[in-house]
Scaffold this motif. Structure first.
Motif, PDB file in Angstrom:
ATOM      1  N   ILE A  48       0.838  -1.197   0.000  1.00 23.52           N
ATOM      2  CA  ILE A  48       0.000   0.000   0.000  1.00 23.52           C
ATOM      3  C   ILE A  48       0.875   1.250   0.000  1.00 23.52           C
ATOM      4  O   ILE A  48       0.550   2.258  -0.649  1.00 23.52           O
ATOM      5  CB  ILE A  48      -0.979   0.002   1.198  1.00 23.52           C
ATOM      6  N   GLN A  49       2.009   1.211   0.681  1.00 22.99           N
ATOM      7  CA  GLN A  49       2.917   2.362   0.704  1.00 22.99           C
ATOM      8  C   GLN A  49       3.562   2.571  -0.658  1.00 22.99           C
ATOM      9  O   GLN A  49       3.649   3.707  -1.148  1.00 22.99           O
ATOM     10  CB  GLN A  49       3.987   2.151   1.779  1.00 22.99           C
ATOM     11  N   ALA A  50       3.994   1.494  -1.290  1.00 22.35           N
ATOM     12  CA  ALA A  50       4.632   1.601  -2.597  1.00 22.35           C
ATOM     13  C   ALA A  50       3.662   2.108  -3.655  1.00 22.35           C
ATOM     14  O   ALA A  50       4.057   2.827  -4.583  1.00 22.35           O
ATOM     15  CB  ALA A  50       5.200   0.242  -3.006  1.00 22.35           C
ATOM     16  N   SER A  51       2.384   1.761  -3.511  1.00 15.97           N
ATOM     17  CA  SER A  51       1.390   2.166  -4.511  1.00 15.97           C
ATOM     18  C   SER A  51       0.841   3.562  -4.257  1.00 15.97           C
ATOM     19  O   SER A  51       0.482   4.266  -5.206  1.00 15.97           O
ATOM     20  CB  SER A  51       0.234   1.154  -4.534  1.00 15.97           C
ATOM     21  N   ALA A  52       0.762   3.991  -2.981  1.00 16.10           N
ATOM     22  CA  ALA A  52       0.087   5.246  -2.653  1.00 16.10           C
ATOM     23  C   ALA A  52       1.026   6.447  -2.572  1.00 16.10           C
ATOM     24  O   ALA A  52       0.642   7.565  -2.941  1.00 16.10           O
ATOM     25  CB  ALA A  52      -0.671   5.101  -1.339  1.00 16.10           C
ATOM     26  N   ILE A  53       2.239   6.268  -2.091  1.00 16.89           N
ATOM     27  CA  ILE A  53       3.114   7.413  -1.835  1.00 16.89           C
ATOM     28  C   ILE A  53       3.434   8.218  -3.102  1.00 16.89           C
ATOM     29  O   ILE A  53       3.307   9.456  -3.086  1.00 16.89           O
ATOM     30  CB  ILE A  53       4.402   6.957  -1.111  1.00 16.89           C
ATOM     31  N   GLY A 101      -7.743   4.568  -1.062  1.00 16.26           N
ATOM     32  CA  GLY A 101      -6.934   3.415  -0.688  1.00 16.26           C
ATOM     33  C   GLY A 101      -7.764   2.374   0.025  1.00 16.26           C
ATOM     34  O   GLY A 101      -8.344   2.648   1.080  1.00 16.26           O
ATOM     35  N   ILE A 102      -7.839   1.186  -0.560  1.00 19.12           N
ATOM     36  CA  ILE A 102      -8.589   0.082   0.052  1.00 19.12           C
ATOM     37  C   ILE A 102      -7.562  -0.952   0.510  1.00 19.12           C
ATOM     38  O   ILE A 102      -6.905  -1.598  -0.306  1.00 19.12           O
ATOM     39  CB  ILE A 102      -9.580  -0.546  -0.938  1.00 19.12           C
ATOM     40  N   ALA A 103      -7.404  -1.070   1.807  1.00 12.79           N
ATOM     41  CA  ALA A 103      -6.387  -1.970   2.358  1.00 12.79           C
ATOM     42  C   ALA A 103      -6.844  -2.473   3.716  1.00 12.79           C
ATOM     43  O   ALA A 103      -7.462  -1.729   4.485  1.00 12.79           O
ATOM     44  CB  ALA A 103      -5.046  -1.257   2.471  1.00 12.79           C
ATOM     45  N   LYS A 153      -7.447   8.283  -7.762  1.00  9.39           N
ATOM     46  CA  LYS A 153      -6.818   7.035  -8.153  1.00  9.39           C
ATOM     47  C   LYS A 153      -7.122   5.994  -7.091  1.00  9.39           C
ATOM     48  O   LYS A 153      -6.864   6.200  -5.903  1.00  9.39           O
ATOM     49  CB  LYS A 153      -5.305   7.203  -8.297  1.00  9.39           C
ATOM     50  N   THR A 154      -7.702   4.864  -7.519  1.00  8.97           N
ATOM     51  CA  THR A 154      -8.065   3.808  -6.579  1.00  8.97           C
ATOM     52  C   THR A 154      -6.923   2.815  -6.458  1.00  8.97           C
ATOM     53  O   THR A 154      -6.425   2.293  -7.462  1.00  8.97           O
ATOM     54  CB  THR A 154      -9.341   3.083  -7.025  1.00  8.97           C
ATOM     55  N   ILE A 155      -6.520   2.567  -5.225  1.00  8.83           N
ATOM     56  CA  ILE A 155      -5.432   1.618  -4.938  1.00  8.83           C
ATOM     57  C   ILE A 155      -5.991   0.536  -4.021  1.00  8.83           C
ATOM     58  O   ILE A 155      -6.459   0.831  -2.918  1.00  8.83           O
ATOM     59  CB  ILE A 155      -4.238   2.310  -4.268  1.00  8.83           C
ATOM     60  N   GLU A 156      -5.944  -0.688  -4.488  1.00 11.36           N
ATOM     61  CA  GLU A 156      -6.464  -1.799  -3.692  1.00 11.36           C
ATOM     62  C   GLU A 156      -5.399  -2.870  -3.621  1.00 11.36           C
ATOM     63  O   GLU A 156      -4.984  -3.425  -4.640  1.00 11.36           O
ATOM     64  CB  GLU A 156      -7.742  -2.357  -4.316  1.00 11.36           C
TER      65      GLU A 156
END
Length: 470
Positions: A27-32, A43-45, A203-206
């Motif tokens: 989640i950190q690698a995708s969101a930061i 962010g869905i985690a 941007k959706t991050i799951e």
């Protein structure tokens, strides 16, 4: 991938390195990176995936440029509980130690005066629960027109606690041109509606399927059929295992938390408790004791289920099966964090069958059952309060004259028997002087009561059915 690949500043990389972390979580690698690019994020985690650092780290670098103004925070983070808000504030202190950012924590249960003073000085980061924020806003102590960044954390929990109307009102008071980050473990329809209204091309991050549990957590169901003391006995047996280093025990009711903690202490366990009836300073103090290792067992209600982040929790025990399946995911997420492994036990009685079925349906997996539980110490009998009457009854009885007298000593003759004897009263042998002595010492006139009885003529009414002796 390392943190250096995410575009973070050298000061921030240094702070992250001090904590011992070398690689970001998914989640950190995708969101930061998109946060640093000022994109809105959904962010869905699941819990325990490093979600907090995925917005704290880029926020520190973004806010490093600019100045704060009195009563006008530059950024706002909304949290559903006091514990989670305090945890996020702790993250800012850890990762922002090489930056000169000011921060304020607005939560209930603490003095409002210190919070107002911090706001008047101006803050870069404001971390708040919706209730306290709306209270201070209504008093005119805070302005939101200078807030350029908004984080809505644990959005599904906000929904469960009824905070969505407050969040909608807060969003309307913020500038339209802002960056908004929304994080949630699940994405129910009301949360999606909220995101569609207040986020701009997000941007959706799951990183995991909604409501899935951490694969690093070994899960067990412990069937219990007997009364409450049987469940406590099974819990003590599991706690006594060698691999249980630190544990959090969740209960559905505050009274159960208090009773269970008292029982564990009575059996020699080092335990503490946290629940909604405790004021905020007491709760934070108890959490600090648990983090420092002064106690290695924490009995908690769901008030701490989502806001508690303690490294090294080896076990989670659901003493009561949670009523809501989502709470199960967040409860057991207190262990198995940061890539570590963990174990979760859930006690299930006859009334909890439906609850565990709903949990298994939500998570999409069957939870293994424990076949047998090791033996544990028996439950001690509860100590009853001693009433004054009970204490009097339990005092040692004073020895009677009969008890003190030797076995061959003549016993005192009852008065009724003396009357029935044919021997004239004055001719009967007197009582033992030893027995009469105490009476003589207490009597006002020794001559009148020499042998402890009436010395005058025997009244006529005592001669019923007995021949009178002249």
């Amino acid at each position: 991938m390392s943190f250096a690949d995410l575009g973070l500043s050298d000061e921030l990389l240094r702070a992250v390195g001090d904590t011992g972390y070398t690689e970001p979580t998914p989640i950190q690698a995708s969101a930061i990176p998109p946060v640093l690019m000022m994109r809105d994020i959904i962010g869905i985690a699941q819990t325990g995936t490093g979600k907090t650092a995925s917005f704290v780290l880029p926020m520190i670098d973004i806010l490093a440029h600019g100045r704060s103004r009195a009563r006008m925070p530059r950024s706002l983070i909304l949290e559903p509980t006091r514990e989670l808000a305090a945890q996020v504030a702790e993250n800012f202190e850890i990762y922002g130690k090489y930056h000169k950012l000011s921060m304020a924590l607005l939560i209930g249960g603490v003095q409002m005066g210190d919070q107002v003073k911090a706001l008047e000085k101006g803050v870069d980061v404001l971390i708040a629960t919706p209730g306290r924020l709306m209270d201070l806003f209504g008093r005119g102590k805070i302005l939101l027109t200078g807030c350029s960044m908004l984080v809505i954390d644990e959005a599904d929990r906000m929904l469960d606690m009824g905070f969505i109307p407050d969040i909608e009102e807060i969003c309307t008071k913020l500038p339209a041109q802002r960056q908004t980050l929304l994080f949630s473990a699940t994405m129910p329809a009301p949360i999606k509606k909220l995101a569609d209204r207040f986020l701009n091309n997000p941007k959706t991050i799951e990183v995991a399927r909604p409501a899935t549990t951490n694969t690093n957590i070994t899960q067990w169901v412990v069937p219990v059929k007997g009364p409450a003391f049987e469940k406590r006995k099974a819990l003590r047996a599991l706690l006594a295992q060698e691999d249980v280093r630190t544990a959090i025990i969740f209960c559905n009711r505050k009274t159960t938390v208090r009773e269970l903690n008292k029982s564990l202490k009575g059996h020699g366990f080092s335990s503490g408790e946290i629940h909604g009836d405790m004021d905020q300073p007491a709760r934070l103090a108890e959490l600090e004791r648990f983090k420092k290792g002064d106690v290695n067992i924490l009995v908690a209600s769901d008030v701490a289920a989502r806001g508690l982040d303690v490294k090294g929790v080896s076990h989670v025990f659901n003493y009561d099966a949670p009523w809501h399946p989502d709470d199960y995911v967040h409860r057991i997420g207190r262990t198995g964090r940061g890539g570590a492994t963990g174990v979760a036990y859930t006690f299930v009685g006859p009334d909890d069958v439906e609850n565990i079925e709903n949990i298994e349906k939500l998570t999409g997996q069957k939870i293994a059952r424990v076949e047998s539980v090791p033996e544990a110490a028996e439950e001690p009998a509860p100590k009853r309060e001693r009433s004054p009457r009970r204490e009097r009854e339990e005092r040692p009885r004073r020895e009677s004259r009969t008890d003190r007298a030797p076995e061959d000593a003549p016993r005192r003759t009852p008065r009724s028997a003396a009357v029935a004897e044919d021997t004239p009263r004055r001719e009967r042998p007197r009582r033992q002087r030893e027995d009469a002595a105490p009476l003589r010492e207490r009597a006002p006139t020794i001559d009148a009561v020499e042998d402890g009885a009436w010395n005058g003529p025997v009244p006529d009414f005592l001669h019923v059915g007995v021949p009178r002796v002249a």
